[in-house]
Write a protein that holds these residues in place. Structure first.
Motif, PDB file in Angstrom:
ATOM      1  N   THR A   1      -3.488   5.037  16.445  1.00  0.00           N
ATOM      2  CA  THR A   1      -2.355   4.432  15.749  1.00  0.00           C
ATOM      3  C   THR A   1      -1.377   5.524  15.328  1.00  0.00           C
ATOM      4  O   THR A   1      -1.496   6.664  15.760  1.00  0.00           O
ATOM      5  CB  THR A   1      -2.841   3.594  14.539  1.00  0.00           C
TER       6      THR A   1
ATOM      7  N   ARG B   1      -6.268   0.250   5.284  1.00  0.00           N
ATOM      8  CA  ARG B   1      -5.819   0.301   6.676  1.00  0.00           C
ATOM      9  C   ARG B   1      -6.846   1.032   7.538  1.00  0.00           C
ATOM     10  O   ARG B   1      -7.159   0.627   8.658  1.00  0.00           O
ATOM     11  CB  ARG B   1      -4.461   0.980   6.780  1.00  0.00           C
TER      12      ARG B   1
ATOM     13  N   ILE C   1      -9.931  -1.262   8.126  1.00  0.00           N
ATOM     14  CA  ILE C   1      -9.637  -2.325   9.089  1.00  0.00           C
ATOM     15  C   ILE C   1      -9.633  -1.788  10.520  1.00  0.00           C
ATOM     16  O   ILE C   1     -10.268  -2.354  11.411  1.00  0.00           O
ATOM     17  CB  ILE C   1      -8.296  -3.009   8.753  1.00  0.00           C
ATOM     18  N   LEU C   2      -8.933  -0.684  10.734  1.00  0.00           N
ATOM     19  CA  LEU C   2      -8.863  -0.127  12.091  1.00  0.00           C
ATOM     20  C   LEU C   2     -10.218   0.388  12.562  1.00  0.00           C
ATOM     21  O   LEU C   2     -10.592   0.197  13.721  1.00  0.00           O
ATOM     22  CB  LEU C   2      -7.838   1.004  12.151  1.00  0.00           C
ATOM     23  N   ARG C   3     -10.947   1.035  11.669  1.00  0.00           N
ATOM     24  CA  ARG C   3     -12.261   1.569  12.038  1.00  0.00           C
ATOM     25  C   ARG C   3     -13.193   0.444  12.465  1.00  0.00           C
ATOM     26  O   ARG C   3     -13.859   0.531  13.498  1.00  0.00           O
ATOM     27  CB  ARG C   3     -12.869   2.346  10.861  1.00  0.00           C
ATOM     28  N   ARG C   4     -13.212  -0.627  11.692  1.00  0.00           N
ATOM     29  CA  ARG C   4     -14.069  -1.768  12.030  1.00  0.00           C
ATOM     30  C   ARG C   4     -13.610  -2.448  13.316  1.00  0.00           C
ATOM     31  O   ARG C   4     -14.428  -2.868  14.129  1.00  0.00           O
ATOM     32  CB  ARG C   4     -14.100  -2.771  10.886  1.00  0.00           C
ATOM     33  N   ARG C   5     -12.304  -2.547  13.487  1.00  0.00           N
ATOM     34  CA  ARG C   5     -11.749  -3.159  14.701  1.00  0.00           C
ATOM     35  C   ARG C   5     -12.201  -2.402  15.952  1.00  0.00           C
ATOM     36  O   ARG C   5     -12.435  -2.996  17.006  1.00  0.00           O
ATOM     37  CB  ARG C   5     -10.220  -3.172  14.613  1.00  0.00           C
ATOM     38  N   LEU C   6     -12.325  -1.087  15.815  1.00  0.00           N
ATOM     39  CA  LEU C   6     -12.754  -0.251  16.938  1.00  0.00           C
ATOM     40  C   LEU C   6     -14.271  -0.138  17.044  1.00  0.00           C
ATOM     41  O   LEU C   6     -14.791   0.476  17.985  1.00  0.00           O
ATOM     42  CB  LEU C   6     -12.139   1.147  16.810  1.00  0.00           C
TER      43      LEU C   6
ATOM     44  N   SER D   1       0.173  -2.076  13.375  1.00  0.00           N
ATOM     45  CA  SER D   1      -0.511  -0.951  13.990  1.00  0.00           C
ATOM     46  C   SER D   1      -0.165  -0.947  15.462  1.00  0.00           C
ATOM     47  O   SER D   1      -0.502  -1.874  16.188  1.00  0.00           O
ATOM     48  CB  SER D   1      -2.020  -1.099  13.813  1.00  0.00           C
TER      49      SER D   1
END
Length: 72
Positions: free
Chosen positions: A57, A6, A9-14, A69
């Motif tokens: 998140t 998780r 995924i969030l780190r890359r999304r940002l 999220s």
């Protein structure tokens, strides 16, 4: 999905690097890397909270208590 997955995924999304996330959360870069690689399974509550805030998140999402999220 694990905490590390998780987180990744969030780190890359940002568009953040591990170093940038670590700095934003006040954690060590090695901690971020170990979590994402699955080498570290457990993290203290305050650290999870710092990561959630840095990623915009909830702790529930990072810990798998909710599937979506949601921005905080």
């Amino acid at each position: 999905m694990t905490l590390g997955e998780r987180l990744l995924i969030l780190r890359r999304r940002l568009g953040l690097t591990q170093k940038e996330l670590a700095q934003a959360a006040g954690l060590n870069t090695n901690t971020i890397a170990r979590l994402e690689q699955g080498d570290m399974k457990d993290l203290g509550g305050q650290s999870v909270l710092k990561l959630a805030r840095a990623l915009g998140t909830t702790t529930d999402y990072l810990l798998g208590a909710q599937e979506e999220s949601q921005p905080v």
